[in-house]
Design an enzyme around this catalytic site. Sequence first.
Site, PDB file in Angstrom:
ATOM      1  N   ILE A  18       0.847  -1.185   0.000  1.00  0.00           N
ATOM      2  CA  ILE A  18       0.000   0.000   0.000  1.00  0.00           C
ATOM      3  C   ILE A  18       0.890   1.245   0.000  1.00  0.00           C
ATOM      4  CG2 ILE A  18      -1.821   1.256   1.201  1.00  0.00           C
ATOM      5  CD1 ILE A  18      -2.676  -1.543   0.146  1.00  0.00           C
ATOM      6  N   LYS A  19       0.629   2.157  -0.935  1.00  0.00           N
ATOM      7  CA  LYS A  19       1.413   3.382  -1.015  1.00  0.00           C
ATOM      8  C   LYS A  19       1.048   4.335   0.118  1.00  0.00           C
ATOM      9  CE  LYS A  19       2.262   3.587  -5.969  1.00  0.00           C
ATOM     10  NZ  LYS A  19       2.126   4.408  -7.176  1.00  0.00           N
ATOM     11  N   ILE A  20       2.083   4.766   0.817  1.00  0.00           N
ATOM     12  CA  ILE A  20       1.943   5.794   1.851  1.00  0.00           C
ATOM     13  C   ILE A  20       3.061   6.803   1.597  1.00  0.00           C
ATOM     14  CG2 ILE A  20       2.015   6.359   4.311  1.00  0.00           C
ATOM     15  CD1 ILE A  20       0.954   3.589   4.919  1.00  0.00           C
TER      16      ILE A  20
END
Length: 170
Positions: free
Chosen positions: A27-29
Site C-alpha cells: 500500500i502506497k503511503i
Amino acid sequence: MLAHNTTDTLAAACALHNRAARPNLFIKIPGTSEGLPAIEEAIFRGVPVNVTLLFSGAQYVAAAEAYMRGVERRIAAGLNPDVGSVASLFVSRWDVAVAQKLPEILRNQLGIAIARDAYEIYRTLLDSPAVATHPERWSSPSTPSLGEHRNQGSQSLEHPVRPALACLHH
C-alpha cells in the site's frame, strides 16, 4: 489530501489492505512528515508499505526509521517482524525539474546523484545493528518521459555524479 493527514492515510491503507486480502500487495503511503507515523503504524499492523514521495536521502532515512520502529513494535508485541516495505525514491523527477537549467552534458545526472547518495545511506543502514530483520527493498519508480534512467540501470548508482549538484548551487 491523504498525503498530509496521518489518521486518514492509515485508515485508507488498512482498509485497502483488508479489502485486497493479498499479502504481496504493498500500500502506497507518502514519506511526508504526516505519512511517517502512518508508515510506522501500518507496519506494526502488518500492512506492507510502498513509501512514496521520497526525494532525498534524508527523507529515505526518516521513512526507514518509521519502518524500523514499526518492526520493533511488532517484535515487542510478540508478532512476526516480517512485514514488507519498499522505499520508492523519485529519481527522474529531479532531472525533469532542472533539465533546462543545466548544460547538456549534466542533464539526466542529478537524479542518479541523489539516488546514489540515498543508496549509500541504505547500505549503511543495512550494515548497522539497528537492522535486526530484513531490510527495506530498494526501488525507484520510473517516469515515462525519462526513459534515459531505465537505460542507465543500477550501474549508474556505482559512479559518483557530483557536478550536477554543484551546478544547481550557482
